[in-house]
Design a protein around this motif. Structure first.
Motif, PDB file in Angstrom:
ATOM      1  N   ASP A  59       0.852  -1.190   0.000  1.00  0.00           N
ATOM      2  CA  ASP A  59       0.000   0.000   0.000  1.00  0.00           C
ATOM      3  C   ASP A  59       0.893   1.247   0.000  1.00  0.00           C
ATOM      4  O   ASP A  59       1.392   1.681   1.036  1.00  0.00           O
ATOM      5  CB  ASP A  59      -0.891  -0.036   1.242  1.00  0.00           C
ATOM      6  N   GLN A  94       5.006  14.207  19.419  1.00  0.00           N
ATOM      7  CA  GLN A  94       5.709  13.098  18.788  1.00  0.00           C
ATOM      8  C   GLN A  94       7.160  13.424  18.477  1.00  0.00           C
ATOM      9  O   GLN A  94       7.965  12.536  18.287  1.00  0.00           O
ATOM     10  CB  GLN A  94       4.999  12.701  17.498  1.00  0.00           C
ATOM     11  N   GLN A  95       7.448  14.689  18.400  1.00  0.00           N
ATOM     12  CA  GLN A  95       8.817  15.035  18.072  1.00  0.00           C
ATOM     13  C   GLN A  95       9.723  14.790  19.271  1.00  0.00           C
ATOM     14  O   GLN A  95       9.284  14.791  20.402  1.00  0.00           O
ATOM     15  CB  GLN A  95       8.885  16.496  17.627  1.00  0.00           C
ATOM     16  N   PRO A  96      10.999  14.561  18.974  1.00  0.00           N
ATOM     17  CA  PRO A  96      11.937  14.340  20.072  1.00  0.00           C
ATOM     18  C   PRO A  96      11.887  15.499  21.053  1.00  0.00           C
ATOM     19  O   PRO A  96      11.864  16.654  20.663  1.00  0.00           O
ATOM     20  CB  PRO A  96      13.289  14.253  19.366  1.00  0.00           C
ATOM     21  N   LYS A 111      -7.679  10.589   0.620  1.00  0.00           N
ATOM     22  CA  LYS A 111      -6.601   9.615   0.783  1.00  0.00           C
ATOM     23  C   LYS A 111      -5.254  10.157   0.314  1.00  0.00           C
ATOM     24  O   LYS A 111      -4.192   9.636   0.685  1.00  0.00           O
ATOM     25  CB  LYS A 111      -6.936   8.331   0.010  1.00  0.00           C
ATOM     26  N   LEU A 116      -0.024   4.228   2.198  1.00  0.00           N
ATOM     27  CA  LEU A 116       0.234   4.008   3.617  1.00  0.00           C
ATOM     28  C   LEU A 116       1.720   4.159   3.937  1.00  0.00           C
ATOM     29  O   LEU A 116       2.091   4.780   4.941  1.00  0.00           O
ATOM     30  CB  LEU A 116      -0.245   2.613   4.025  1.00  0.00           C
ATOM     31  N   LEU A 126       2.546   7.752   4.188  1.00  0.00           N
ATOM     32  CA  LEU A 126       2.056   8.333   5.431  1.00  0.00           C
ATOM     33  C   LEU A 126       2.987   7.987   6.589  1.00  0.00           C
ATOM     34  O   LEU A 126       3.406   8.855   7.368  1.00  0.00           O
ATOM     35  CB  LEU A 126       0.652   7.800   5.715  1.00  0.00           C
ATOM     36  N   ASN A 179      -3.860  12.666   1.161  1.00  0.00           N
ATOM     37  CA  ASN A 179      -3.163  13.362   2.242  1.00  0.00           C
ATOM     38  C   ASN A 179      -2.728  14.773   1.879  1.00  0.00           C
ATOM     39  O   ASN A 179      -1.788  15.307   2.451  1.00  0.00           O
ATOM     40  CB  ASN A 179      -1.937  12.574   2.704  1.00  0.00           C
ATOM     41  N   ARG A 230      10.506   9.187  34.374  1.00  0.00           N
ATOM     42  CA  ARG A 230       9.070   9.379  34.496  1.00  0.00           C
ATOM     43  C   ARG A 230       8.731   9.921  35.885  1.00  0.00           C
ATOM     44  O   ARG A 230       7.872   9.403  36.583  1.00  0.00           O
ATOM     45  CB  ARG A 230       8.347   8.049  34.282  1.00  0.00           C
ATOM     46  N   PRO A 244      -6.797  -0.519  10.594  1.00  0.00           N
ATOM     47  CA  PRO A 244      -5.994   0.699  10.518  1.00  0.00           C
ATOM     48  C   PRO A 244      -5.432   1.060  11.884  1.00  0.00           C
ATOM     49  O   PRO A 244      -6.072   0.813  12.896  1.00  0.00           O
ATOM     50  CB  PRO A 244      -7.023   1.744  10.088  1.00  0.00           C
ATOM     51  N   ARG A 270      -9.977   5.789   6.957  1.00  0.00           N
ATOM     52  CA  ARG A 270      -9.152   5.492   8.127  1.00  0.00           C
ATOM     53  C   ARG A 270      -8.211   4.321   7.907  1.00  0.00           C
ATOM     54  O   ARG A 270      -7.299   4.093   8.698  1.00  0.00           O
ATOM     55  CB  ARG A 270     -10.039   5.229   9.340  1.00  0.00           C
ATOM     56  N   GLN A 271      -8.444   3.540   6.850  1.00  0.00           N
ATOM     57  CA  GLN A 271      -7.510   2.465   6.545  1.00  0.00           C
ATOM     58  C   GLN A 271      -6.205   3.022   6.016  1.00  0.00           C
ATOM     59  O   GLN A 271      -5.190   2.354   6.012  1.00  0.00           O
ATOM     60  CB  GLN A 271      -8.104   1.525   5.495  1.00  0.00           C
ATOM     61  N   HIS A 272      -6.258   4.235   5.531  1.00  0.00           N
ATOM     62  CA  HIS A 272      -5.069   4.778   4.879  1.00  0.00           C
ATOM     63  C   HIS A 272      -4.525   6.025   5.531  1.00  0.00           C
ATOM     64  O   HIS A 272      -3.360   6.342   5.386  1.00  0.00           O
ATOM     65  CB  HIS A 272      -5.374   5.106   3.410  1.00  0.00           C
ATOM     66  N   SER A 273      -5.393   6.748   6.207  1.00  0.00           N
ATOM     67  CA  SER A 273      -4.973   8.088   6.586  1.00  0.00           C
ATOM     68  C   SER A 273      -5.563   8.492   7.924  1.00  0.00           C
ATOM     69  O   SER A 273      -6.682   8.100   8.267  1.00  0.00           O
ATOM     70  CB  SER A 273      -5.441   9.069   5.510  1.00  0.00           C
ATOM     71  N   TYR A 274      -4.816   9.223   8.686  1.00  0.00           N
ATOM     72  CA  TYR A 274      -5.359   9.761   9.918  1.00  0.00           C
ATOM     73  C   TYR A 274      -5.602  11.250   9.829  1.00  0.00           C
ATOM     74  O   TYR A 274      -5.593  11.966  10.833  1.00  0.00           O
ATOM     75  CB  TYR A 274      -4.514   9.365  11.127  1.00  0.00           C
ATOM     76  N   LEU A 321       9.524  12.525  11.000  1.00  0.00           N
ATOM     77  CA  LEU A 321       9.317  13.546  12.031  1.00  0.00           C
ATOM     78  C   LEU A 321       9.972  13.114  13.328  1.00  0.00           C
ATOM     79  O   LEU A 321      10.474  13.935  14.090  1.00  0.00           O
ATOM     80  CB  LEU A 321       7.820  13.742  12.282  1.00  0.00           C
ATOM     81  N   ASP A 322       9.930  11.826  13.592  1.00  0.00           N
ATOM     82  CA  ASP A 322      10.511  11.320  14.826  1.00  0.00           C
ATOM     83  C   ASP A 322      12.001  11.036  14.702  1.00  0.00           C
ATOM     84  O   ASP A 322      12.610  10.487  15.627  1.00  0.00           O
ATOM     85  CB  ASP A 322       9.778  10.041  15.243  1.00  0.00           C
ATOM     86  N   ILE A 337      -0.340  17.459  19.081  1.00  0.00           N
ATOM     87  CA  ILE A 337       0.004  16.043  19.025  1.00  0.00           C
ATOM     88  C   ILE A 337       1.303  15.852  18.264  1.00  0.00           C
ATOM     89  O   ILE A 337       2.163  15.065  18.655  1.00  0.00           O
ATOM     90  CB  ILE A 337      -1.136  15.246  18.355  1.00  0.00           C
ATOM     91  N   GLN A 338       1.470  16.593  17.177  1.00  0.00           N
ATOM     92  CA  GLN A 338       2.705  16.448  16.411  1.00  0.00           C
ATOM     93  C   GLN A 338       3.907  16.905  17.217  1.00  0.00           C
ATOM     94  O   GLN A 338       4.970  16.297  17.170  1.00  0.00           O
ATOM     95  CB  GLN A 338       2.598  17.218  15.095  1.00  0.00           C
ATOM     96  N   GLN A 362      -8.188  15.167  25.874  1.00  0.00           N
ATOM     97  CA  GLN A 362      -7.921  14.253  24.763  1.00  0.00           C
ATOM     98  C   GLN A 362      -6.520  13.659  24.846  1.00  0.00           C
ATOM     99  O   GLN A 362      -6.318  12.495  24.545  1.00  0.00           O
ATOM    100  CB  GLN A 362      -8.113  14.969  23.420  1.00  0.00           C
ATOM    101  N   LEU A 363      -5.549  14.459  25.255  1.00  0.00           N
ATOM    102  CA  LEU A 363      -4.174  13.966  25.245  1.00  0.00           C
ATOM    103  C   LEU A 363      -3.832  13.148  26.486  1.00  0.00           C
ATOM    104  O   LEU A 363      -3.080  12.192  26.413  1.00  0.00           O
ATOM    105  CB  LEU A 363      -3.199  15.131  25.084  1.00  0.00           C
ATOM    106  N   PRO A 417      -0.872   6.668  13.645  1.00  0.00           N
ATOM    107  CA  PRO A 417       0.572   6.887  13.630  1.00  0.00           C
ATOM    108  C   PRO A 417       1.143   6.916  15.038  1.00  0.00           C
ATOM    109  O   PRO A 417       2.223   6.399  15.291  1.00  0.00           O
ATOM    110  CB  PRO A 417       0.713   8.239  12.949  1.00  0.00           C
ATOM    111  N   ARG A 418       0.379   7.504  15.944  1.00  0.00           N
ATOM    112  CA  ARG A 418       0.868   7.581  17.320  1.00  0.00           C
ATOM    113  C   ARG A 418       1.083   6.213  17.899  1.00  0.00           C
ATOM    114  O   ARG A 418       2.078   5.919  18.548  1.00  0.00           O
ATOM    115  CB  ARG A 418      -0.155   8.327  18.186  1.00  0.00           C
TER     116      ARG A 418
END
Lengths: 231, 231
Positions: free
Chosen positions: A10, B126-128, B42, A13, A16, B44, B145, A102, B68-72, A23-24, B122-123, B182-183, A105-106
């Motif tokens: 895919d 995810q970043q360092p 799709k 995918l 994506l 993106n 932690r 699906p 949602r199978q392909h993209s968030y 990014l990470d 959220i992004q 949410q987070l 990403p998180r």
DNA sequence: GCAGTCCTTTACACAACCTTTACGTTGGCT
DNA sequence: AGCCAACGTAAAGGTTGTGTAAAGGACTGC
């Protein structure tokens, strides 16, 4: 630099995932054909492989089986179906984890990090280590494969010794139940699997024979912890 | 440039929305057919999709499921009926928010901004990130932690830790209750849901054990804030 | 076979945690 | 001032993870 290989037909995918992983800070490569992916994975140039179960040309499970003849590179399986059978077979063949499509990403990043962290733990274990280690009233003598509490030798089973050694070598850090299960019991932690809890309980009892104060702490939902220094 | 895709068969409505969103500086594209919309989404190429539930050719919920199978890619659902069932199903399928028709353009823009802001948060997550962070008398050690107040380790539950870490990493910025919910709690903030308030209350109590001056500020109607620097 | 050892599963109790309820307080608004 | 929505928090309620005794298997050596 951590390199990740994704084998999935895919294309949308993989693009994506590529965005998110870059990014990470991961190096990312994607291939869309099974045989090509197998060759790349066998090269051991990647720290982790994301492997789709449904592949054209070569089934993902077959690929995993062949890969395992050459390499113990960590593999995270992906599958379109929430198929339990694939899951079980895949984990038996040596996949390190499993994620149903699906996925967010998180979630993917979290799983990847968990696998890499565990691999690092294992590599630490394999490196030459201090043969002797003192944590409060606990003393580890890994040459003799023996642990003492205030100089009293503990009578531990093999599993109990492994668990306690792990906790001692990571004293001050939380060790997750998942990690303990995989490293000491050699299996993934299943829902409602209480055997690790029992081992911890037994270890505590044995330590308490000699030192009531020396405690393995529980961090609910996180894991166990042996506190370094004074309490 | 932020691009928004609207999938809705009501041409008059899409034109109206187009006017408003372009005023706000968004790049806007509208399609009136489900399959066409799915293909575009799709790709993106859009930061946000406005999706009507009632569509000719393909039901909005089905479309969302396939997307949602392909993209968030974030999705804001629109519906003519004030239908609770659609709402629940939609949010379960991974819609980010829900808006009942008829809606005011102002409300739509507000929802869009809220979603985009949260995606950005959220992004960032995810970043360092810095593993260690000092905010006044608070010190975060994310490897362990653990959070310290004037070098006293705080005993926090998993949820409390997440909330406080979020506030610390955004010290000086207001963090909305919706974002925190949410987070950190992993669920949308519901009307009359006071659980986040309770967590904040408990965190404050625990901090106050060691430092009476270190306060999480409340910004009524906006969220919470950890002040950077002197107060 | 039997006993012994060890690991795991089962079962129940309990504690920690999260959420809800309920009521009091605050602060912006007219 | 008075209203009302948002917030603070104690207490109660519900849920989930953990502690551990006891039973069940699996394996080993005799």
């Amino acid at each position: 630099m951590t390199s990740i290989l994704m084998i999935d037909d895919d294309v949308a995918l993989t693009q994506l995932v590529e965005e998110y992983l870059q990014l990470d800070g991961y190096q990312f490569t994607a291939v869309h054909q099974g045989p090509e992916g197998l060759e790349l994975a066998k090269s051991n140039a990647f720290q982790l492989v994301l492997l789709d179960i449904m592949l054209p040309g070569m089934d993902g499970l077959t690929l995993l089986k062949q890969l395992r003849q050459h390499s113990y590179c960590p593999v995270l399986m992906l599958t379109a179906r929430g198929d339990e059978i694939d899951r079980v077979v895949g984990l038996e063949l040596g996949a390190d984890d499993y994620l149903a499509k699906p996925f967010s990403p998180r979630e993917l990043v979290a799983r990847i990090k968990a696998i890499l962290r565990r691999v690092e733990l294992i590599q630490q274990q394999q490196q030459p280590q201090l043969s002797s280690l003192q944590i409060n009233s606990l003393r580890l003598d890994s040459a003799k494969r023996q642990i003492y509490v205030q100089d009293n030798p503990l009578v531990l089973t093999a599993t109990e010794y492994q668990i306690l050694e792990l906790l001692m070598r990571h004293a001050g850090d939380v060790v997750s139940k998942e990690d303990l299960s995989q490293l000491a019991l050699g299996k993934r932690l299943q829902l409602y699997d209480r055997s690790l809890d029992m081992h911890i309980s037994n270890i505590r009892k044995k330590i308490a024979q000699y030192d009531e104060a020396e405690k393995i702490q529980t961090l609910r939902g996180l894991g166990y912890l042996l506190l370094q220094g004074e309490h």
